[in-house]
Design an enzyme around this catalytic site. Structure first.
Site, mmCIF file in Angstrom:
data_model
loop_
_atom_site.group_PDB
_atom_site.id
_atom_site.type_symbol
_atom_site.label_atom_id
_atom_site.label_comp_id
_atom_site.label_asym_id
_atom_site.label_seq_id
_atom_site.Cartn_x
_atom_site.Cartn_y
_atom_site.Cartn_z
ATOM 1 N N LYS A 18 0.841 -1.206 0.000
ATOM 2 C CA LYS A 18 0.000 0.000 0.000
ATOM 3 C C LYS A 18 0.870 1.247 0.000
ATOM 4 O O LYS A 18 2.045 1.219 0.406
ATOM 5 C CB LYS A 18 -0.948 0.037 1.209
ATOM 6 N N GLY A 48 4.728 -6.605 5.590
ATOM 7 C CA GLY A 48 4.492 -7.611 6.635
ATOM 8 C C GLY A 48 3.013 -7.678 7.002
ATOM 9 O O GLY A 48 2.454 -8.770 7.192
ATOM 10 N N SER A 49 2.369 -6.522 7.080
ATOM 11 C CA SER A 49 0.928 -6.478 7.404
ATOM 12 C C SER A 49 0.129 -7.142 6.305
ATOM 13 O O SER A 49 -0.826 -7.883 6.567
ATOM 14 C CB SER A 49 0.464 -5.019 7.550
ATOM 15 N N PRO A 55 9.814 -4.087 -0.512
ATOM 16 C CA PRO A 55 10.904 -3.774 0.422
ATOM 17 C C PRO A 55 10.431 -3.864 1.880
ATOM 18 O O PRO A 55 9.288 -3.513 2.189
ATOM 19 C CB PRO A 55 11.286 -2.337 0.037
ATOM 20 N N VAL A 56 11.320 -4.357 2.750
ATOM 21 C CA VAL A 56 10.961 -4.646 4.150
ATOM 22 C C VAL A 56 11.148 -3.388 5.018
ATOM 23 O O VAL A 56 12.098 -2.632 4.813
ATOM 24 C CB VAL A 56 11.862 -5.795 4.673
ATOM 25 N N ALA A 57 10.241 -3.184 5.983
ATOM 26 C CA ALA A 57 10.281 -2.037 6.911
ATOM 27 C C ALA A 57 10.459 -0.737 6.149
ATOM 28 O O ALA A 57 11.362 0.047 6.404
ATOM 29 C CB ALA A 57 11.397 -2.225 7.943
ATOM 30 N N ALA A 58 9.574 -0.515 5.182
ATOM 31 C CA ALA A 58 9.769 0.587 4.235
ATOM 32 C C ALA A 58 8.570 1.520 4.133
ATOM 33 O O ALA A 58 8.527 2.379 3.267
ATOM 34 C CB ALA A 58 10.089 0.005 2.855
ATOM 35 N N GLY A 59 7.551 1.342 4.988
ATOM 36 C CA GLY A 59 6.355 2.195 4.902
ATOM 37 C C GLY A 59 5.359 1.690 3.875
ATOM 38 O O GLY A 59 4.425 2.397 3.511
ATOM 39 N N LEU A 60 5.543 0.443 3.414
ATOM 40 C CA LEU A 60 4.683 -0.114 2.364
ATOM 41 C C LEU A 60 3.784 -1.229 2.898
ATOM 42 O O LEU A 60 3.008 -1.817 2.146
ATOM 43 C CB LEU A 60 5.550 -0.646 1.211
ATOM 44 N N ASP A 64 -2.026 -1.834 10.219
ATOM 45 C CA ASP A 64 -2.232 -1.771 8.765
ATOM 46 C C ASP A 64 -2.812 -3.054 8.175
ATOM 47 O O ASP A 64 -3.026 -3.136 6.965
ATOM 48 C CB ASP A 64 -0.884 -1.519 8.059
HETATM 49 O O1 C5P Z 1 0.472 -1.539 14.757
HETATM 50 P P1 C5P Z 1 1.902 -1.687 14.339
HETATM 51 O O2 C5P Z 1 2.578 -2.852 14.949
HETATM 52 O O3 C5P Z 1 2.068 -1.599 12.849
HETATM 53 O O4 C5P Z 1 2.637 -0.367 14.901
HETATM 54 C C1 C5P Z 1 4.029 -0.294 15.087
HETATM 55 C C2 C5P Z 1 4.342 0.861 16.041
HETATM 56 O O5 C5P Z 1 4.038 2.118 15.413
HETATM 57 C C3 C5P Z 1 3.518 0.882 17.319
HETATM 58 O O6 C5P Z 1 4.142 0.125 18.323
HETATM 59 C C4 C5P Z 1 3.494 2.357 17.694
HETATM 60 O O7 C5P Z 1 4.702 2.734 18.326
HETATM 61 C C5 C5P Z 1 3.488 3.048 16.332
HETATM 62 N N1 C5P Z 1 2.118 3.410 15.885
HETATM 63 C C6 C5P Z 1 1.455 4.472 16.498
HETATM 64 N N2 C5P Z 1 0.198 4.798 16.076
HETATM 65 C C7 C5P Z 1 -0.401 4.122 15.070
HETATM 66 C C8 C5P Z 1 0.258 3.046 14.425
HETATM 67 C C9 C5P Z 1 1.532 2.706 14.865
HETATM 68 O O8 C5P Z 1 1.973 5.119 17.405
HETATM 69 N N3 C5P Z 1 -1.629 4.483 14.681
#
Ligand code: C5P
Length: 285
Positions: A11, A103-104, A95-100, A137
């Protein structure tokens, strides 16, 4: 042996407003998700020993119980008291841990896949509830839609029936940025209080990239740039290449440029390919 092969898409966030910090430590968000055609491939098949195993050749993907796709399978096994074992093969393209949200998306794909493979007959509402327990996500990917508004932590989804097809040039710098570190850098007093989601939506419906581009916005950008000030130069280079608009996706580091067309995306790629690693043309799925 029955194998299930599934596509697990990425996404982008076309707009993202951070509204408040919550007492549970998360942030209240409002965002526009776009599903894109950059996909991992997931294959699921049974194993006789009752265990859940992840097979993936990407060095940054956890193979053990920390993997979100494995967590999705374990959640169903435990909650529904199931004895089945499962192999999860992940062919990583996102790409991993990239804002995309790769993993979700993998976790949502496993929930959807196991509903078929294990004949669980879970409703969409039940799948959404499991998704929300796995991560902010994950829920978006339970819906088969191109666009949606996400609220709450990002897990409250309102699908948007918009037929617009967008083309982007996606650049993912090879740096590790943890979502929690980016949120930790946020100063909500200094965060733009604009309602960029509602500002964007009428333009997205009209489907004119040159009008959509200037409305792309990400409230996490100041936090991303405070961790990596050099990314401002990357954004500028993408703007200078002729983008209609340039924006970070999620908590970064991926940056996308909105193009007028597939051909325009190709032209920008030719200019930026030599300068940056991991440059891809992607479009709405
Ligand atoms: O939910 P997820 O595991 O993807 O979130 C990773 C981290 O990002 C959370 O532990 C939190 O620190 C931060 N986060 C947040 N507010 C959100 C989504 C994520 O603070 N709405």
């Amino acid at each position: 042996m029955k194998k299930l092969c599934l596509r697990s898409p990425a996404k982008l966030n076309l707009a993202l407003d951070v509204l408040a910090k919550r007492s549970d430590g998360y942030h209240e968000l409002k965002t526009v998700f776009e599903r894109i055609d950059l996909c991992d491939r997931i294959t699921l098949w049974p194993r006789a020993d009752g265990l859940v195993k992840v097979i993936c050749s990407h060095p940054q993907v956890p193979k053990g119980p920390a993997n979100l796709a494995a967590k999705a399978a374990m959640l169903l096994k435990q909650d529904l008291n199931l004895a089945q074992g499962l192999n999860i093969h992940i062919e990583k393209k996102i790409p991993v841990a990239a804002g995309l949200a790769g993993g979700s998306s993998n976790a949502a794909t496993v929930l959807l896949g196991l509903n078929r493979l294990w004949k669980l007959r879970l409703s969409q509402k039940q799948l959404r509830d499991y998704a929300g327990r796995l991560g902010s996500d994950v829920t978006f990917f339970i819906y088969d839609v191109s666009y949606a508004v996400g609220e709450g932590r990002g897990e409250k989804i309102r699908p948007l029936p918009i037929p617009t097809k967008l083309w982007h040039l996606l650049v993912t710098p090879r740096v590790k940025m943890l979502t929690k570190d980016v949120f930790g850098r946020l100063n909500l007093d200094l965060t733009n209080k604009m309602d960029s989601v509602n500002i964007l939506l009428p333009y997205l419906r009209k489907s004119v990239p040159s009008a959509i581009g200037p409305k792309l916005a990400n409230g996490l950008e100041p936090a991303i740039l405070s961790l990596r000030p050099d990314f401002a130069r990357l954004k500028k280079k993408m703007s200078d290449a002729g983008a209609c608009g340039v924006c970070f996706s999620g908590s970064g580091p991926s940056v996308f440029a909105l193009a007028r067309s597939k051909q325009h995306a190709g032209q920008m790629k030719a200019r930026l390919d030599r300068r940056f690693a991991q440059v891809k043309i992607v479009s709405t799925l």
